[in-house]
Design an enzyme around this catalytic site. Structure first.
Site, short mmCIF file in Angstrom:
data_model
loop_
_atom_site.label_atom_id
_atom_site.label_comp_id
_atom_site.label_asym_id
_atom_site.label_seq_id
_atom_site.Cartn_x
_atom_site.Cartn_y
_atom_site.Cartn_z
N LYS A 156 45.09 35.45 43.19
CA LYS A 156 45.24 34.41 42.15
C LYS A 156 46.43 33.54 42.50
CE LYS A 156 43.18 33.33 38.26
NZ LYS A 156 41.75 33.59 37.96
N LYS A 165 40.10 36.27 47.16
CA LYS A 165 39.49 35.18 46.41
C LYS A 165 40.04 35.13 45.00
CE LYS A 165 36.08 32.15 46.32
NZ LYS A 165 37.05 31.20 45.78
N HIS A 208 41.31 45.09 50.79
CA HIS A 208 40.27 46.04 51.22
C HIS A 208 39.05 45.30 51.74
CE1 HIS A 208 38.46 45.09 47.36
NE2 HIS A 208 37.39 45.75 47.71
P1 NAD Z 1 40.08 24.85 31.16
O1 NAD Z 1 41.43 24.37 31.46
O2 NAD Z 1 38.92 24.06 31.65
O3 NAD Z 1 39.87 25.03 29.58
C1 NAD Z 1 40.71 25.74 28.73
C2 NAD Z 1 40.55 25.15 27.34
O4 NAD Z 1 41.27 25.95 26.39
C3 NAD Z 1 41.10 23.73 27.24
O5 NAD Z 1 40.15 22.89 26.62
C4 NAD Z 1 42.36 23.91 26.37
O6 NAD Z 1 42.67 22.78 25.62
C5 NAD Z 1 41.94 25.08 25.50
N1 NAD Z 1 43.07 25.77 24.88
C6 NAD Z 1 44.34 25.91 25.32
N2 NAD Z 1 45.09 26.60 24.45
C7 NAD Z 1 44.27 26.90 23.42
C8 NAD Z 1 44.46 27.60 22.21
N3 NAD Z 1 45.64 28.10 21.86
N4 NAD Z 1 43.40 27.73 21.36
C9 NAD Z 1 42.20 27.21 21.69
N5 NAD Z 1 41.96 26.54 22.85
C10 NAD Z 1 42.98 26.39 23.69
O7 NAD Z 1 40.05 26.36 31.70
P2 NAD Z 1 38.79 27.23 32.07
O8 NAD Z 1 38.53 27.08 33.52
O9 NAD Z 1 37.71 26.96 31.08
O10 NAD Z 1 39.38 28.70 31.87
C11 NAD Z 1 39.45 29.31 30.59
C12 NAD Z 1 39.63 30.80 30.77
O11 NAD Z 1 38.56 31.32 31.55
C13 NAD Z 1 40.91 31.24 31.48
O12 NAD Z 1 41.34 32.47 30.96
C14 NAD Z 1 40.44 31.44 32.91
O13 NAD Z 1 41.27 32.36 33.62
C15 NAD Z 1 39.08 32.03 32.66
N6 NAD Z 1 38.16 31.89 33.81
C16 NAD Z 1 37.83 30.68 34.31
C17 NAD Z 1 36.93 30.61 35.37
C18 NAD Z 1 36.44 29.29 35.91
O14 NAD Z 1 35.52 29.30 36.74
N7 NAD Z 1 36.96 28.16 35.47
C19 NAD Z 1 36.44 31.77 35.95
C20 NAD Z 1 36.81 33.00 35.41
C21 NAD Z 1 37.67 33.04 34.33
#
Ligand code: NAD
Length: 472
Positions: A107, A71, A66
């Site tokens: 995604k 992104k 839309h």
């Molecule tokens: P990342 O890979 O930098 O960090 C994730 C962390 O979670 C790691 O340190 C990992 O070891 C830890 N982890 C994995 N399994 C685990 C468990 N069972 N218990 C506890 N910790 C655990 O990822 P991120 O970029 O920080 O993303 C984290 C979440 O945030 C995801 O759901 C992602 O979709 C969401 N998110 C990220 C962004 C972004 O800008 N990076 C934006 C929006 C949403």
């Protein structure tokens, strides 16, 4: 990886959507169109790993056209599957709508555990994936713009940029094909911490609303609020850091291999240093290790921030959660059953599609920077500084009083790129929180922020489709 087997991740997104859709004016067909994934691309490609060849399973889902470009981040995780990528792409559409970022949602996902590969192998995989996206026109500044997500970061984004630019030489806006790039390669200052900072801005603003805090039996402000954060990655670390700096007590940090607790509060920077040195957050000096890492989710605290993966709170552990506010920094950390249980308990669940929108907001700023080919602040900073000094000198002359050197420096300061990015993010998170909350307040049948957030998103996407005139 849902522990409540009834719904897949995509189905739970659809369920939340349907629950909210009844509060909107759109008819069934339009709602179906808003909900559907517009394009799903599944790829399998070979990469040489060691002496052999491995076939990598990968996806890119464009949930909504839309608004273009689409992104959404790219995830490296061995949990990746089509359903998950579709759900995350849908959330991106709603997220962009909520924070007024003019993109459709998308995604990407690669079913790999990055820990099992060397940087050299990861580079080969990322570059090949990018080439596959280019082949099908699933990447480009005007079509689809990836970003970091779980398991990826600046490094992967710069490989994507480089591969794209080498396949599309001379494309003037090519740098806008991906966001979350290093600043030296067209990234914007403030992107790395944007999601965690957005989580902080959103929850801080909520904690300043007297009415909501009184309902939870809490005072306003962050001072001494106990915070538990799951995940010490990009989002979790930054969120924890800002809460700590604002005077909240980060009493527990949870990682995949353990959790640490300190009643007095943990310093996330010191914990991160310890993690880098030892490979784990456990055995952090002065903190206790918890028996099971998931015990951390059930601690007595005011704010729980799951910032790792989806479905970590389900119907089994939701009744034991004692937090009064849950800030969904991760995407989909609550199963629908858990959501219901917590809402019934009176917990304020601040939904992912609003709370973690800081990343895409700043990604939008980065994309605008790439298209405009100029750093934020380059044109105005010096002018503002000269003007501020002039105004200050005039006031000093008129009053006969002088400000301190520290004050002078502060008042004179013209905005740098990072100042503008932070203020744009803060404004975006505050405005979106109030927009969602206003819908909730105005609709007595809506009792949770997630439904209100969906209503806001559905109305905006519906209106955009209406403006496109694609519905007869
Ligand atoms: P990342 O890979 O930098 O960090 C994730 C962390 O979670 C790691 O340190 C990992 O070891 C830890 N982890 C994995 N399994 C685990 C468990 N069972 N218990 C506890 N910790 C655990 O990822 P991120 O970029 O920080 O993303 C984290 C979440 O945030 C995801 O759901 C992602 O979709 C969401 N998110 C990220 C962004 C972004 O800008 N990076 C934006 C929006 C949403």
């Amino acid at each position: 990886m849902s522990q409540d087997q009834h719904y897949s991740f995509f189905q739970s997104v659809e369920r939340s959507f349907d629950k909210a859709a009844v509060f909107t004016k759109w008819d069934k067909g339009i709602l179906e169109q808003i909900k559907a994934c517009n394009a799903v691309y599944q790829i399998k490609f070979p990469v040489r790993i060691g002496d052999g060849v491995q076939v990598i399973e990968a996806y890119r889902v464009q949930h909504s056209h839309h608004k273009l470009p689409c992104k959404g981040g790219i995830r490296f995780s061995d949990e990746v599957n089509q359903d998950e990528v579709m759900a995350l792409a849908s959330l991106m559409t709603y997220k962009c709508a909520i924070v007024n970022v003019p993109f459709g949602g998308a995604k990407g996902g690669l079913k790999i555990n990055p820990r099992n590969y060397t940087p050299f192998q990861l580079e080969a995989i990322t570059r090949r994936y990018t080439a596959e996206l280019v082949k099908k026109n699933f990447i480009g500044p005007g079509t689809d713009v990836p970003a970091p997500d779980y398991g990826t970061g600046e490094r992967e984004m710069s490989w994507i940029l480089d591969t794209y630019m080498s396949l599309r030489p001379g494309e003037i806006d090519g740098y806008g094909c991906v966001t979350g790039k290093p600043v030296s390669q067209g990234g914007v200052r403030g992107r790395t911490e944007a999601t965690g900072l957005g989580v902080f801005y959103g929850l801080r603003e909520l904690c300043n609303i007297k009415e909501d805090m009184e309902r939870l039996g809490l005072t306003t402000g962050l001072e001494d609020k106990r915070v538990v954060v799951q995940g010490m990655g990009n989002v979790g670390y930054h969120a924890a850091k800002y809460f700590h700096e604002a005077g909240a007590k980060v009493i527990c940090l949870i990682e995949w291999d353990g959790a640490i607790f300190s009643e007095k509060g943990l310093d996330p920077d010191a914990v991160l240093k310890h993690k880098k040195e030892t490979g784990s957050i456990i055995n952090f000096p002065g903190a206790a290790n918890l028996n099971k890492n998931t015990d951390g989710l059930e601690l007595e605290c005011e704010i729980l921030i799951p910032a790792a993966l989806e479905n970590v709170i389900d119907k089994h552990n939701a009744p034991n959660v004692k937090a009064k506010i849950i800030g969904e920094a991760a995407n989909g950390p609550l199963t629908p059953e858990a959501d219901e249980i917590l809402n019934k308990k009176g917990v304020i669940v601040v939904p992912d599609m609003f709370l973690n929108a800081g990343g895409v907001t700043v990604s939008y700023f980065e994309w605008l920077k790439n298209l405009s080919h100029v750093r934020y602040g380059r044109l105005g900073k010096r002018f503002d500084e000269n003007m501020n000094i002039h105004i200050l000198q005039t006031i000093e002359e008129l009053t006969g009083k002088k400000v301190s050197d520290k004050e002078r420096k502060f008042i004179a300061h013209g905005a740098d790129e990072v100042d503008l990015v932070y203020s744009g993010l803060e404004e975006t998170m505050h405005a979106a929180l109030h927009e969602v909350r206003d819908v909730m307040m105005a609709t007595p049948q809506i009792h949770d922020m997630r439904t209100a957030a969906y209503v806001v998103a559905i109305n905006k996407v519906g209106a955009a489709y209406e403006q496109l005139g694609i519905f007869p």
